[in-house]
Design an enzyme around this catalytic site. Structure first.
Site, PDB file in Angstrom:
ATOM      1  CG  ASP A  94      -2.182   0.832   1.032  1.00  0.00           C
ATOM      2  OD1 ASP A  94      -2.322   1.481  -0.026  1.00  0.00           O
ATOM      3  OD2 ASP A  94      -3.010   0.875   1.941  1.00  0.00           O
ATOM      4  CG  HIS A 117      -0.950   2.734  -3.545  1.00  0.00           C
ATOM      5  ND1 HIS A 117      -1.881   2.428  -2.601  1.00  0.00           N
ATOM      6  CD2 HIS A 117      -1.099   1.812  -4.534  1.00  0.00           C
ATOM      7  CE1 HIS A 117      -2.580   1.376  -2.994  1.00  0.00           C
ATOM      8  NE2 HIS A 117      -2.116   0.979  -4.165  1.00  0.00           N
TER       9      HIS A 117
END
Length: 120
Positions: A94, A117
């Site tokens: 993430d 991300h």
């Protein structure tokens, strides 16, 4: 124990209920904190969090989780000021680093980030 939590995640299987997983390490209301040469692997959710902290210096950290691991933020900064993150590798599924809610004077330098991300 991250794999057990990830398998039950609603992000992996929409029929599962969404539940908050534990953060591996949280620093809360810490001042003049120095952290270095620490490795965190396969946390259930966030690997490291700073909440309501000030004057933090974190360096030479290694944070690792597989690309497909859900919600495994590397370092989460919330309501904190004067935080320096440097010379570290953060490879999670993430956010590499997430900065939220009333945080300011955050310096991030020389970070290897991915496959997640990036910095938010």
């Amino acid at each position: 124990m991250g794999q057990e939590w990830w398998a039950r995640s609603c992000k992996i299987n929409a029929t599962n209920p969404c539940q908050h997983a534990p953060t591996a390490v949280t620093f809360h209301r810490s001042k003049h904190l120095t952290i270095h040469d620490l490795t965190l692997m396969n946390s259930q959710q966030m690997h490291m969090a700073f909440t309501t902290c000030s004057y933090v210096r974190a360096s030479r950290l290694k944070v690792v989780a597989p690309a497909e691991s859900p919600n495994t933020d590397g370092i989460h900064i919330s309501a904190s000021v004067s935080v320096v993150l440097e010379d570290s590798m953060i490879r999670t599924g993430d956010d590499c680093i997430s900065i939220v809610s009333n945080s300011s004077d955050i310096l991030v330098k020389n970070i290897v980030c991915g496959p997640g991300h990036g910095i938010r």
